[in-house]
Scaffold this motif. Structure first.
Motif, short mmCIF file in Angstrom:
data_model
loop_
_atom_site.label_atom_id
_atom_site.label_comp_id
_atom_site.label_asym_id
_atom_site.label_seq_id
_atom_site.Cartn_x
_atom_site.Cartn_y
_atom_site.Cartn_z
N ARG A 1 -8.39 53.80 18.65
CA ARG A 1 -8.48 55.62 19.09
C ARG A 1 -8.17 56.08 17.49
O ARG A 1 -8.15 55.69 16.44
CB ARG A 1 -6.96 55.94 19.80
N PRO A 2 -8.71 57.56 17.61
CA PRO A 2 -8.71 58.27 16.69
C PRO A 2 -7.58 58.30 15.38
O PRO A 2 -6.50 57.84 16.11
CB PRO A 2 -8.51 59.86 16.91
N GLY A 3 -7.26 57.79 14.21
CA GLY A 3 -6.36 58.10 13.65
C GLY A 3 -6.09 56.59 13.49
O GLY A 3 -4.45 57.05 12.09
N THR B 1 2.58 62.53 11.69
CA THR B 1 1.76 64.38 10.38
C THR B 1 2.63 65.06 11.10
O THR B 1 3.06 66.37 9.89
CB THR B 1 0.32 64.79 11.76
N LYS C 1 -9.06 63.60 20.46
CA LYS C 1 -9.68 64.19 18.82
C LYS C 1 -8.91 64.33 17.59
O LYS C 1 -9.70 64.11 16.79
CB LYS C 1 -10.01 65.83 18.83
N THR C 2 -7.93 63.91 17.42
CA THR C 2 -7.24 64.32 16.69
C THR C 2 -6.14 62.72 16.53
O THR C 2 -5.17 63.18 17.68
CB THR C 2 -6.55 65.39 15.46
N VAL C 3 -5.16 62.24 15.58
CA VAL C 3 -4.17 61.91 15.13
C VAL C 3 -3.17 62.59 15.40
O VAL C 3 -1.66 62.20 16.62
CB VAL C 3 -3.74 60.74 14.08
N GLN C 4 -2.68 63.72 15.23
CA GLN C 4 -2.16 64.90 15.03
C GLN C 4 -1.85 65.45 17.31
O GLN C 4 -0.60 65.13 18.10
CB GLN C 4 -1.59 65.68 14.47
N GLU C 5 -2.67 65.34 17.92
CA GLU C 5 -3.45 65.46 19.31
C GLU C 5 -2.30 63.86 19.94
O GLU C 5 -1.66 64.62 20.63
CB GLU C 5 -3.75 65.84 19.83
N TYR C 6 -2.41 62.71 19.56
CA TYR C 6 -2.11 61.71 20.08
C TYR C 6 -0.69 61.85 19.47
O TYR C 6 0.17 61.35 21.03
CB TYR C 6 -3.16 60.57 19.29
#
Length: 959
Positions: A428-430, A860, A344-349
Motif C-alpha cells: 500500500r502507499p507509504g 505522520t 492515496k497517502t500514508v497519512q490517510e491510511y
C-alpha cells in the motif's frame, strides 16, 4: 374592383379588394377603441389599448397591407384597398392618440404600485418592462409635439423612459425604495427591538422580493429580523397577520420566537390577537392534514427513541438467529470493507486506522478489516487464537519493534501472518516495497530458526475472494480441526461485545437518511455505489428489507412518522385538498432545511396567493446534515430556489473582534461557503481565544484542568456565566460529575456543540480537542454507509465538523478556552497554531520545539505520550493502532529515546544521549569483562527461557 371605405354608425370599415375576397382576407373595421377583424363571418376584437406600436401600411400592386402588434401576436392583413387603407390607419392612429392619457396613466400606476410603493419583485419586472417598452414606442415620439400630451403625462412618460429597461435599473429602483423606507420607517426600526436595528437588519426587513435570503452570522440578530419583518408587515398593513407564516426549526425555537414576538408587539402596542402564526414544519404539516380531512396519528417511534431501538433490535435478532446466511451477512457488513491500497497517502491510511475501531466476535480490537475477517473466521470455526501475541522468542525484525505475529493458534507452535501485498508484490502507499519484502523473508527465517510453523495469507487473497478458502486449506494441512460454532453462541458473542447494538445504531441512522431523502431501493444502491461502498448490493438488500419492515409496522399500527407528515402535507397542498392563504412565509434556520421541507415550501408557494418567501440562516452554522439538512439549498440558492435579494448580517453584538477573527478566518477556509466581513460591537486589544493543554502536574487530567479554568474565571468574576462544551455527551457527563459541587453555587452550564446552537455564555471552555475514534473532528470510516445516504456534502475536508467548531467558538461572549491534548491534538488545533489565527497559546507544549521533541518518527501525525506499564514508564505514540511505536525514557532528561538498530537515541537535540542496545532483541547492552578484555553483552543473556547470547567488542561498538 376595389371598394371604398364605409361608415356604419361610428365604425370605420375597410373591405378587402378582389384578391382579398378571393383569398379570404379579413374585413377590418374600427369600432370605438377596438379593431374588429371579420374572418369567415366571425368577429375577432382587438383592443387598441393592447397595440404595442402604431400600425404600418404598405401599398403594392396587389393592394394594401396592414401590419400591427397587439398583446403577444403580430397581425398582417393583405389585399386591402390601397385608396381607403390610409383612412383606416388615420382613424386608428387618432384613436390610439385619444387613449394616450388613460394608457400612460394606467402603466404608470402599475409601475408606481410595483416599484415605488413597494419593493420591486423579480416576477414583476419582465411583464412591466414589456408594457413600458410598448408604451414608450407608441408615445415617446409625441413628447416633441406640442399639445399632444399633458404636462403630467409627459412627466410620467419621462420617468418611465428613465427606468427602462427595468432589467437594468431594477437594483437602482430598489435602492431608492429602501432609502425612502429607511427614512419613513426610522422610528419603527429604532423601537422594534431593545436596541435600534442595524442598517443591514433594516434592509433585511425592507426587502420583499419574491425570494429573499438573509445570511446571518452568529450573534448578528437574525431573530430580530424575523420579529421586525413580521411586525413591519402588520404595522404598515402590507399583510394581515393571518396571512403571515413563520416557520421555526424546532419547538424550542418556535417558543422563543413566539415569546419574543409577543413581547415586542406589546411594546409597540400591537394586540396579541393580531400576531402571525409561528409553527414548526411538523406542526404545520399536521394542521394541513387535519384541514384536508386527514386525522394523522403519530407513531410512538417518532417520539420515543428507545421504543424504536427496541423494535429494530428485535427485528434484526429475529432476522439473523435462525439463518446462518443472514447471520454471516450481518457480521460481514458490521464494518465497511476498506481496501488499504485505495488510500492515496500514508497519512490517510494512518488516520483511518487511528480513528476507526474494528472489534472481532471475541470483542478484541484489531487493526484492519482483513484481520477482522481472519479473526472472525477462526472464531466461527472454533479455532482458539491470540491476536498479536509476543513471539516465543524476543526478537526484532525492524529497528524499534519487537516481533509480534498477527495470530497465534493457542496451544500450538503455529503462527499466522497476513501480508499486505498484491500479486505483483506491491504494498500500500507509504510502505517501502523492498524493505517489506526483506522483512517477510526475515520473519520466515526466524520461524525456521526457532522451529515454529508460519502460515501465510495475503492481501490479494481477499481481493480475489479466496481468503477463507486459503485459511481452511492451511489450517487443515497443519492438522487443526475445524468445527462450525453453533448459531446461538455466535449470536451471544455479537450481543456480548455490543455488535448488535452497534449495527442497530448504524442502520437506524441509515433508516433516518432513507426516510428524509425519500430513497427507493434503486436509489439506495446508486448512492452506495457512487461512494464506492464495498458490498453495496448486500447493504441495499439489508437496508431495503429493514425500511420495508419499518413501513409495514407503521401501516400495521395505522400511524405515521414525522417524514410522512411532511410528505403527505406536501401532497395535500399540491392536489388542492388544502389551499394555502399565506402571502408571506418566513423561515428560520434555513441552512439546515431538508429536501422534503423545501419541496413542502415550494408547494405552498406554487399553490399559494403569490407569496413572498424570506429565509434566514447562516451557511457557516449548517450542522444538521444527519437530520437531512441540505446546505447547497443555501450556498446555491440561486440555482435551487431562484433569483432573489441577498442581505448579509455582518455586525455581531455577542462576541468581540478577537473571537470574530479567529472563528471567521477558521470557517472561511472552506471556499464553498459565502464570504462575510464580520464587525463587532465589542473591541479588545489582545487575543481572547486561549489554547491550553490538559496536563496537571505533568499528567493528563482533563477534568482537573477544566476545574482549574473554572476556578480562575470565578476568582476574577464570581457572577460570570460559564459553559463547558464538548463534541460528545460522555465528556460533558464526566465534567458535570467532577464539577458537581462547583455547579451548585455558580452559573455553569454544559453543552454539546450541537446543543449549544443559539446559546451564549460569557466564558466557554471547549474540551475534547484530540485525535482518535471519539476525537474531533469525527473521521470514523464506519459511518461511510450512512454518509453515502445523507444529503450531498461539499468536498472540503471536515467541512461540517469545521462549521460545528465555529458554532462552538462563537458561543463565547468574552473569552473562549480551547483545551487540547498536546500529544494528540485535533487537526483543527494544529491549524489554529498558525500565527494568522491570533490565538493566545498558553501552554508551551504547543511550541514548535516541544512538538519536535515529542514527534513520533514512525508515523505522520503521532506524538509521544508518557504511559505506565508492567515494567515502568515509557512513551507510546498517540496514533494508537495506526502506530505501535513505544520508546524508552531518556535517563538523562526524561525525553523520548528512539531505538535505531544499535542505539536508543534521545529525541532532545540538547541532550542527544545514546544507549547501546542489542540489534537482535532490543535489550540494553551491558559492558562486561572477559578473558580477552572488555566487551558488550546483551542484558537478556541471563533470561532462562529466552536467553540472548549476542556480544560485541568494545572497539567494534565504537566503529
Amino acid at each position: 374592383m376595389e371598394c371604398e371605405i364605409a361608415m356604419i354608425g361610428s365604425a370605420v370599415i375597410c373591405l378587402p379588394n378582389f384578391l382579398g375576397n378571393l383569398f379570404g382576407t379579413a374585413h377590418v373595421r374600427l369600432e370605438g377603441s377596438e379593431l374588429v377583424l371579420q374572418i369567415n363571418g366571425q368577429d375577432r376584437r382587438i383592443s387598441l389599448a393592447d397595440v404595442k406600436a402604431f400600425p404600418q401600411i404598405r401599398k403594392g400592386w396587389f393592394g394594401g397591407t396592414y401590419r400591427f402588434d397587439a398583446g403577444n401576436q403580430s397581425f398582417v392583413l393583405r389585399f386591402l384597398s390601397r385608396k381607403t387603407l390610409p383612412a383606416l390607419e388615420s382613424a386608428v392612429r387618432s384613436t390610439i392618440m385619444e387613449l394616450a392619457d388613460t394608457r400612460i396613466q394606467n402603466i404608470y400606476q402599475q409601475f408606481e404600485t410595483a416599484a415605488v410603493r413597494q419593493y420591486l419583485r423579480d416576477s414583476r419586472v419582465s411583464a412591466l418592462d414589456e408594457d413600458i417598452s410598448s408604451l414608450l414606442s407608441l408615445y415617446k415620439p409625441l413628447q416633441a409635439e406640442s399639445g399632444c400630451l399633458s404636462a403630467k403625462r409627459l412627466q410620467q412618460l419621462n420617468i418611465l423612459s428613465a427606468v427602462q429597461p427595468l432589467s437594468s435599473t431594477a437594483n437602482e429602483i430598489r435602492q431608492r425604495f429602501a432609502h425612502k423606507q429607511m427614512s419613513s420607517r426610522k422610528r419603527f426600526f429604532d423601537q422594534v427591538e431593545s436596541n435600534p436595528l442595524t442598517e443591514q437588519q433594516r434592509l433585511a426587513v425592507i426587502r420583499n422580493n419574491d425570494r429573499n435570503l438573509v445570511l446571518a452570522a452568529a450573534g448578528t440578530g437574525k431573530t430580530s429580523v424575523i420579529v421586525a419583518k413580521a411586525l413591519d408587515l402588520i404595522d404598515t398593513a402590507k399583510a394581515e397577520p393571518k396571512s403571515i407564516l413563520i416557520l421555526a426549526y424546532n419547538n424550542a425555537a418556535a417558543k422563543e420566537l413566539r415569546e419574543r414576538l409577543e413581547y415586542r408587539a406589546e411594546q409597540l402596542h400591537i394586540q396579541h390577537d393580531r400576531l402571525p402564526e409561528i409553527q414548526t414544519f411538523h406542526a404545520l404539516g399536521r394542521r394541513i392534514l387535519i384541514d384536508a380531512g386527514i386525522t394523522p396519528s403519530l407513531s410512538r417511534f417518532a417520539e420515543d427513541r428507545l421504543a424504536l431501538e427496541s423494535w429494530a433490535t428485535s427485528w434484526f435478532e429475529q432476522a439473523i438467529q435462525h439463518s446462518e446466511r443472514s447471520l454471516k451477512m450481518f457480521i460481514r457488513l458490521l464494518y465497511p470493507a476498506i481496501n488499504p491500497f485505495d488510500f492515496k497517502t500514508v497519512q490517510e491510511y494512518e488516520e483511518y486506522v487511528r480513528d476507526n475501531e474494528y472489534r472481532t466476535l471475541k470483542g478484541e480490537q484489531v487493526r484492519g478489516y482483513q484481520e477482522l475477517l481472519i479473526a472472525n473466521w477462526l472464531y466461527l470455526h472454533c479455532v482458539d487464537y491470540e491476536y498479536e501475541p509476543s513471539y516465543v522468542s524476543k526478537r526484532r525484525i525492524s529497528a524499534g519493534f519487537d516481533y509480534r505475529p498477527d495470530f497465534h493458534i493457542t496451544g500450538t507452535d503455529i503462527y499466522l501472518e497476513h501480508f499486505g501485498i498484491d500479486r505483483a508484490g506491491n504494498t500500500r502507499p507509504g510502505i517501502d516495497n523492498v524493505k517489506f519484502q526483506n522483512e517477510m523473508v526475515s520473519k520466515r527465517n526466524l520461524h525456521t530458526e526457532v522451529g515454529t510453523t508460519l502460515l501465510e495469507t495475503f492481501h490479494y487473497n481477499w481481493v480475489e475472494g479466496t481468503l477463507e478458502d486459503i485459511l481452511e486449506q492451511h489450517l487443515t494441512e497443519a492438522g487443526i480441526k475445524l468445527y462450525k460454532r453453533p448459531l446461538d453462541e455466535v449470536l451471544d458473542a455479537l450481543k456480548d461485545f455490543g455488535g448488535i447494538a452497534e449495527g442497530v445504531a448504524r442502520y437506524l441512522k441509515c433508516l433516518q437518511a432513507i426516510r428524509v431523502e425519500q430513497l427507493s431501493g434503486d436509489e439506495i444502491f446508486s448512492r452506495l455505489n457512487a461512494h464506492n461502498i464495498a458490498n453495496a448490493d448486500e447493504y441495499t438488500d439489508l437496508l431495503s428489507a429493514f425500511h420495508n419492515a419499518y413501513k409495514d409496522k407503521l401501516l400495521e399500527e395505522e400511524r405515521i412518522d414525522f417524514d410522512d407528515m411532511i410528505i403527505r402535507a406536501t401532497t395535500s397542498v399540491l392536489t388542492g385538498t388544502y389551499r394555502s392563504h399565506f402571502s408571506h412565509i418566513l423561515v428560520d434556520e434555513f441552512q439546515d432545511i431538508s429536501r422534503a421541507r423545501m419541496d413542502f415550501l415550494n408547494a405552498m408557494i406554487e399553490k399559494g396567493p403569490d407569496p413572498i418567501l424570506t429565509v434566514v440562516g447562516d451557511d457557516w452554522q449548517s450542522i444538521y446534515r444527519f437530520s437531512g439538512g441540505k446546505l447547497e439549498l443555501t450556498t446555491r440558492f440561486e440555482e435551487h430556489v431562484g433569483s432573489h435579494s441577498l442581505t448579509r448580517l455582518e455586525k455581531t453584538f455577542r462576541y468581540n473582534n478577537s473571537i470574530a477573527h479567529t472563528a471567521g478566518m477558521f470557517v472561511m477556509a472552506n471556499p464553498e461557503q459565502y464570504k462575510k466581513e464580520i464587525s463587532t460591537h465589542q473591541i479588545v486589544a489582545s487575543p481572547q481565544v486561549y489554547l491550553m493543554d490538559d496536563l496537571i502536574d505533568g499528567k493528563p487530567d482533563l477534568q482537573a484542568t477544566t476545574r482549574q479554568i473554572v476556578s480562575k474565571i470565578l476568582q476574577h468574576s464570581p457572577d460570570a456565566s460559564i459553559a463547558v462544551m464538548a463534541r460528545y455527551n460522555y465528556l460533558l457527563q464526566d465534567a458535570r460529575d467532577y464539577l458537581d459541587e462547583m455547579c451548585r453555587n455558580s452559573n455553569i452550564t454544559f453543552w454539546t456543540f450541537h446543543g449549544s446552537k443559539g446559546l451564549e455564555a460569557g466564558h466557554c471552555i471547549i474540551i475534547g480537542l484530540s485525535q482518535g475514534k471519539l476525537g474531533f473532528p469525527n473521521s470514523r470510516k464506519d459511518e461511510l454507509v450512512v454518509e453515502a445516504l445523507l444529503p450531498s456534502l461539499d468536498p472540503y475536508l471536515h467541512s461540517e465538523e469545521r462549521r460545528l467548531f465555529y458554532v462552538a467558538i462563537t458561543r463565547a461572549k468574552q473569552k473562549c478556552y480551547l483545551v487540547a491534548d498536546a500529544a494528540a491534538p485535533s487537526v483543527f488545533v494544529e491549524e489554529l497554531l498558525s500565527p494568522s489565527f491570533e490565538v493566545n497559546i498558553v501552554s508551551e507544549r504547543f511550541s514548535e520545539k516541544y512538538r519536535r521533541l515529542h514527534k513520533c518518527p514512525s508515523c505522520t501525525s503521532g506524538y509521544f505520550k508518557k504511559q505506565s506499564g508492567q515494567f515502568g514508564e515509557y512513551y507510546a505514540c498517540s496514533s494508537g493502532n495506526a502506530c505501535p511505536t513505544k520508546v524508552r525514557i531518556c535517563k538523562d532528561c526524561n525525553s523520548p529515546s528512539v531505538d535505531t538498530q544499535t542505539h536508543s537515541v534521545c529525541n532532545n537535540e540538547d541532550c542527544a544521549s545514546k544507549l547501546p542496545i542489542c540489534p537482535l532483541c532490543g535489550r540494553p547492552l551491558h559492558e562486561r569483562a572477559g578473558k580477552y578484555g572488555k566487551f558488550y553483552g546483551c542484558s537478556g543473556y541471563g533470561i532462562p527461557d529466552d536467553r540472548c547470547s549476542y556480544t560485541q567488542t568494545i572497539n567494534e561498538r565504537h566503529q
